[in-house]
Design an enzyme around this catalytic site. Structure first.
Site, PDB file in Angstrom:
ATOM      1  N   LYS A  74      33.275  46.846  35.518  1.00 13.03           N
ATOM      2  CA  LYS A  74      34.108  45.949  35.425  1.00 13.03           C
ATOM      3  C   LYS A  74      34.210  44.398  35.932  1.00 13.03           C
ATOM      4  O   LYS A  74      33.401  45.154  37.415  1.00 13.03           O
ATOM      5  CB  LYS A  74      35.632  46.112  35.055  1.00 13.03           C
ATOM      6  N   SER A 149      43.774  45.745  30.821  1.00 15.71           N
ATOM      7  CA  SER A 149      42.913  44.335  31.267  1.00 15.71           C
ATOM      8  C   SER A 149      41.175  44.673  30.937  1.00 15.71           C
ATOM      9  O   SER A 149      40.244  44.018  31.190  1.00 15.71           O
ATOM     10  CB  SER A 149      43.097  43.246  32.290  1.00 15.71           C
ATOM     11  N   SER A 173      45.440  49.595  32.149  1.00 13.50           N
ATOM     12  CA  SER A 173      44.150  48.507  31.638  1.00 13.50           C
ATOM     13  C   SER A 173      42.638  49.897  31.625  1.00 13.50           C
ATOM     14  O   SER A 173      41.795  49.616  31.013  1.00 13.50           O
ATOM     15  CB  SER A 173      43.662  48.075  33.135  1.00 13.50           C
TER      16      SER A 173
HETATM   17  N1  GLN Z   1      49.221  45.724  31.562  1.00 18.30           N
HETATM   18  C1  GLN Z   1      49.291  45.937  33.177  1.00 18.30           C
HETATM   19  C2  GLN Z   1      49.607  44.274  33.591  1.00 18.30           C
HETATM   20  O1  GLN Z   1      49.033  43.210  32.882  1.00 18.30           O
HETATM   21  C3  GLN Z   1      48.616  46.608  33.781  1.00 18.30           C
HETATM   22  C4  GLN Z   1      47.616  45.852  34.030  1.00 18.30           C
HETATM   23  C5  GLN Z   1      46.500  46.565  34.824  1.00 18.30           C
HETATM   24  O2  GLN Z   1      46.207  48.242  34.606  1.00 18.30           O
HETATM   25  N2  GLN Z   1      45.109  46.310  35.667  1.00 18.30           N
HETATM   26  O3  GLN Z   1      49.535  44.196  34.566  1.00 18.30           O
END
Ligand code: GLN
Length: 473
Positions: A74, A149, A173
């Site tokens: 990532k 994400s 994410s």
């Molecule tokens: N969807 C969650 C957020 O927007 C989690 C994102 C993540 O785990 N990085 O914060």
């Protein structure tokens, strides 16, 4: 072929690392064009790397549990000399000055890194759509989101562009995009994988973990990246060095709890039925299934969306146009330089989080919001402790819906936040969780089951994940 067999093939000389990589390159290029899975492709360095591994093997050294395995990381993880953009304009041209511990461990194990994957800006999002570089797409249906994400890291594994990848999970994410794309994605116990070199979003929640197409491969990558690291002050030693053995464990009986709060309103009927069916089939294979309660689930999203933005607002204060990344070209004075660089460099969702977080931490509101959210977090820990007093593992859906259409939720942040409802609690409490694919819905979209284990029981988590995987083989 799984990672183990591929590595054996390379070690026995039946295939070279370069030959293996050459099989993957056309898939990567095709996938990149169709799905926008990478922010930066590293194919030239991957070729060099594969060739130098081949030279090493020819010289008699064929060590490494991931020898020659093509992987992606990532784009919020440092890899010395490569861009680390975090999916943001503000870091568009930022070059990693060093390599993240987890990434270094992949390299030490012989992996070949083919690229840095697309992601929501600063990992803030559930669909991949907040990326400055445009959204990645779901290989099962390119009109749909791959989840976020870690959008590109999930999509590239589902699209067979790589054998594994790394993502980060702050509130879901890794698990949520794994569910949307139909792959395995694991968020380890907080502290098991070093955060050194992972660009911070919410430091008390962030955790790196693997994506793979099966549980064994995920366990193998996890084994490589886990471990104590003195460079991360929250690092803890996992206490064991082989998580793959858990996948092959046999006959261990488990009591599996299904939290009723995770099976109610807002959950798609098809997903509900599939999880219930998974539970029935586990019961038939000899596991005990129990209805349990996690009463504080209703506060999880609210608590997370105070804690995570609060930490983010502090962590992102460093992007002021001075030391890191984008600087506005001709500011009037220093204050203007800070303000305009941030205004122009950050996207809407990141700005929203910074504002929520700054508000929640400001004098007069700190106790009402931040402190209260931290207290809820503490109580949620008790919820889980009580549940795990009675069961070994928790089974639930990973996400309330399957992959939605691109653009469907971008206008409604609250709807987007609610898609994290089942994954957020793990992060608030530091527990390990994993997504295992459990077939597809009537539209052909993957459904994911989430398993959660007690703190530091990542091995048991992988064992349970393997049992669920077996049902659908
Ligand atoms: N969807 C969650 C957020 O927007 C989690 C994102 C993540 O785990 N990085 O914060």
């Amino acid at each position: 072929m799984n990672i183990k067999d591929t590595v054996s093939k390379i070690k026995s000389g039946k295939q070279s690392c370069r030959e293996l990589l050459d099989e993957y390159i056309p898939v990567i290029l095709d996938g990149q064009e169709k799905l926008n899975t990478y922010i930066t492709l590293l194919l030239d360095s991957a070729k060099e790397r594969a060739e130098s591994l081949d030279a090493r093997i020819a010289a008699g050294d064929s060590s490494g549990d991931l020898l020659g395995i093509p992987v992606a990381i990532k784009d919020n993880m440092m890899l010395s000399g490569t861009r680390t953009t975090c999916g943001s304009k503000i870091l568009e041209n930022y070059i990693s000055p060093y390599t993240a511990t987890a990434v270094g461990k992949l390299i030490d194990a012989g992996a070949v890194i083919v690229g840095k994957t697309n992601m929501d800006e600063f990992a803030m999002g559930s669909s991949g759509e907040t990326s400055f570089f445009g959204p990645a797409r779901n290989p099962n249906d390119p009109d749909r989101i791959p989840g976020g994400s870690s959008s590109g890291s999930a999509a590239c594994v589902a699209d067979s562009q790589v054998m594994g990848s790394l993502g980060s999970d702050t509130g879901g994410s890794i698990r949520q995009p794994a569910a949307m794309c139909g792959v395995v994605g694991m968020k380890p116990t907080y502290g098991y994988v070093s955060r050194y070199g992972l660009v911070a979003f919410a430091s008390s929640l962030d955790q790196i973990g693997p994506f793979a197409s099966n549980v064994e491969d995920a366990a193998r990558i996890f084994t490589v990246i886990a471990g104590f690291d003195e460079k991360d002050s929250t690092s803890i030693a996992p206490g064991e060095s082989d998580f793959v053995r858990w996948v092959h464990e046999k006959g261990m009986k488990l009591k599996i709890g299904i939290p009723r709060e995770y099976m109610g309103g807002g959950l798609s009927g098809e997903i509900h039925n599939r999880i219930a069916d998974t539970a029935r089939r586990l019961e038939r294979s000899g596991f005990e299934i129990k209805d349990i309660s996690l009463p504080l689930t209703k506060y999880a999203v609210a608590a997370y969306y105070i804690v995570a933005p609060a930490e983010a607002s502090a962590n992102l204060a460093r992007y002021d146009g001075v030391k890191y990344g984008y600087r506005t070209p001709s500011p009037d004075d220093l204050l203007e330089e800070y303000k305009v660089s941030r205004q122009e460099g950050f996207g809407d969702e990141v700005k929203r989080r910074i504002m929520i977080g700054t508000y929640a931490l400001s004098s007069g509101y700190y106790d009402a919001y931040y402190l209260k959210a931290q207290r809820v977090r503490r109580l949620m820990e008790r919820d889980f402790q009580e549940a795990f007093g009675d069961v070994d593992i928790i089974l639930s859906p990973t996400s309330p819906t399957t992959a939605f259409k691109l653009g469907e939720k971008t206008q409604d942040p609250l709807q987007m936040y609610l898609s994290d409802i089942y994954t957020i609690s793990c992060n608030l409490v530091g527990l390990p969780g994993i997504n295992v694919p459990v077939g597809k819905d009537s539209a052909g979209l993957p459904i994911g089951a989430q398993l959660i284990a007690p703190w530091r029981c990542d091995g048991k988590l992988l064992y349970a994940a393997r049992q669920v995987e077996k049902i659908y083989e």
